[in-house]
Design a protein around this motif. Structure first.
Motif, PDB file in Angstrom:
ATOM      1  N   ARG A  17      -2.655  -7.962   1.048  1.00  0.00           N
ATOM      2  CA  ARG A  17      -2.316  -8.088  -0.375  1.00  0.00           C
ATOM      3  C   ARG A  17      -0.890  -8.600  -0.563  1.00  0.00           C
ATOM      4  O   ARG A  17      -0.630  -9.406  -1.448  1.00  0.00           O
ATOM      5  CB  ARG A  17      -2.500  -6.756  -1.089  1.00  0.00           C
ATOM      6  CG  ARG A  17      -3.992  -6.399  -1.221  1.00  0.00           C
ATOM      7  CD  ARG A  17      -4.230  -5.246  -2.135  1.00  0.00           C
ATOM      8  NE  ARG A  17      -3.849  -5.578  -3.511  1.00  0.00           N
ATOM      9  CZ  ARG A  17      -3.675  -4.671  -4.455  1.00  0.00           C
ATOM     10  NH1 ARG A  17      -3.836  -3.393  -4.192  1.00  0.00           N
ATOM     11  NH2 ARG A  17      -3.332  -5.025  -5.668  1.00  0.00           N
ATOM     12  N   VAL A  18       0.028  -8.121   0.282  1.00  0.00           N
ATOM     13  CA  VAL A  18       1.409  -8.597   0.197  1.00  0.00           C
ATOM     14  C   VAL A  18       1.457 -10.083   0.544  1.00  0.00           C
ATOM     15  O   VAL A  18       2.070 -10.880  -0.175  1.00  0.00           O
ATOM     16  CB  VAL A  18       2.337  -7.780   1.133  1.00  0.00           C
ATOM     17  CG1 VAL A  18       3.697  -8.454   1.268  1.00  0.00           C
ATOM     18  CG2 VAL A  18       2.490  -6.347   0.621  1.00  0.00           C
ATOM     19  N   GLU A  48      -3.089   0.097   5.841  1.00  0.00           N
ATOM     20  CA  GLU A  48      -1.922  -0.734   6.157  1.00  0.00           C
ATOM     21  C   GLU A  48      -2.309  -2.204   6.297  1.00  0.00           C
ATOM     22  O   GLU A  48      -1.632  -3.088   5.769  1.00  0.00           O
ATOM     23  CB  GLU A  48      -1.280  -0.225   7.451  1.00  0.00           C
ATOM     24  CG  GLU A  48       0.026  -0.905   7.790  1.00  0.00           C
ATOM     25  CD  GLU A  48       0.659  -0.278   9.018  1.00  0.00           C
ATOM     26  OE1 GLU A  48       0.553  -0.884  10.100  1.00  0.00           O
ATOM     27  OE2 GLU A  48       1.243   0.819   8.879  1.00  0.00           O
ATOM     28  N   ARG A  49      -3.409  -2.494   6.973  1.00  0.00           N
ATOM     29  CA  ARG A  49      -3.867  -3.880   7.128  1.00  0.00           C
ATOM     30  C   ARG A  49      -4.222  -4.498   5.780  1.00  0.00           C
ATOM     31  O   ARG A  49      -3.897  -5.653   5.506  1.00  0.00           O
ATOM     32  CB  ARG A  49      -5.066  -3.941   8.070  1.00  0.00           C
ATOM     33  CG  ARG A  49      -4.700  -3.691   9.511  1.00  0.00           C
ATOM     34  CD  ARG A  49      -5.902  -3.782  10.418  1.00  0.00           C
ATOM     35  NE  ARG A  49      -5.557  -3.259  11.723  1.00  0.00           N
ATOM     36  CZ  ARG A  49      -6.356  -2.539  12.473  1.00  0.00           C
ATOM     37  NH1 ARG A  49      -7.590  -2.276  12.069  1.00  0.00           N
ATOM     38  NH2 ARG A  49      -5.965  -2.096  13.646  1.00  0.00           N
ATOM     39  N   GLU A  63       5.362  -2.671  -6.705  1.00  0.00           N
ATOM     40  CA  GLU A  63       4.169  -2.194  -5.998  1.00  0.00           C
ATOM     41  C   GLU A  63       4.357  -2.281  -4.482  1.00  0.00           C
ATOM     42  O   GLU A  63       3.945  -1.378  -3.756  1.00  0.00           O
ATOM     43  CB  GLU A  63       2.942  -3.011  -6.414  1.00  0.00           C
ATOM     44  CG  GLU A  63       2.494  -2.751  -7.837  1.00  0.00           C
ATOM     45  CD  GLU A  63       1.410  -3.704  -8.307  1.00  0.00           C
ATOM     46  OE1 GLU A  63       0.540  -3.258  -9.083  1.00  0.00           O
ATOM     47  OE2 GLU A  63       1.421  -4.892  -7.893  1.00  0.00           O
ATOM     48  N   ILE A  64       4.995  -3.354  -4.027  1.00  0.00           N
ATOM     49  CA  ILE A  64       5.264  -3.505  -2.593  1.00  0.00           C
ATOM     50  C   ILE A  64       6.183  -2.388  -2.116  1.00  0.00           C
ATOM     51  O   ILE A  64       5.949  -1.788  -1.063  1.00  0.00           O
ATOM     52  CB  ILE A  64       5.875  -4.895  -2.290  1.00  0.00           C
ATOM     53  CG1 ILE A  64       4.841  -5.981  -2.541  1.00  0.00           C
ATOM     54  CG2 ILE A  64       6.400  -4.965  -0.861  1.00  0.00           C
ATOM     55  CD1 ILE A  64       5.393  -7.401  -2.504  1.00  0.00           C
TER      56      ILE A  64
END
Length: 99
Positions: free
Chosen positions: A49-50, A43-44, A59-60
Motif C-alpha cells: 500500500r505504501v 507488514e507485506r 497513515e504511513i
C-alpha cells in the motif's frame, strides 16, 4: 511376570500425561507462531500500500508505529516464554517451513 512385579508397575489410564509447563510452552509457541504469520502478512500488505501510494503520510506514520509496537510486544512475549524466532517457524513437512 510375577504378581509382585505387576503391583509395582504404574497403572496406565489410557490418558496422555501432560506436563503443565510443557503444555503452556507448546500453546504459547503455537499462538505466537500464528501471530507472527499474521504480522508478516500485514507488514507485506502495508508495504504494498505504501509503494502503491494509496496511504497518506499520517497513515504511513501510524502504520509504522503500530508495526513497530507489535514487533516489540512479540519480542517481549518470546522472552517470557523463552522462545526464539526459529521456534516459531513450524516445519510443514513436504510444504517446507511456515515462515
Amino acid at each position: 511376570m510375577s504378581q509382585s512385579d505387576l503391583e509395582h508397575q504404574p497403572v496406565k489410564s489410557g490418558r496422555i500425561e501432560l506436563d503443565p509447563e510443557g503444555a503452556e510452552q507448546g500453546l504459547a509457541q503455537l499462538v505466537l507462531t500464528v501471530i507472527e504469520l499474521l504480522r508478516q502478512l500485514v507488514e507485506r500488505h502495508a508495504i504494498r500500500r505504501v509503494d502503491g501510494g494509496t496511504l497518506t503520510e499520517e497513515e504511513i506514520e501510524k502504520l509504522g508505529v503500530a508495526l513497530m509496537n507489535l514487533e516489540v510486544k512479540m519480542d517481549e512475549l518470546k522472552d517470557i516464554f523463552e522462545l526464539e524466532d526459529e521456534d516459531l517457524n513450524i516445519d510443514l513437512g513436504p510444504l517446507g517451513n511456515l515462515l
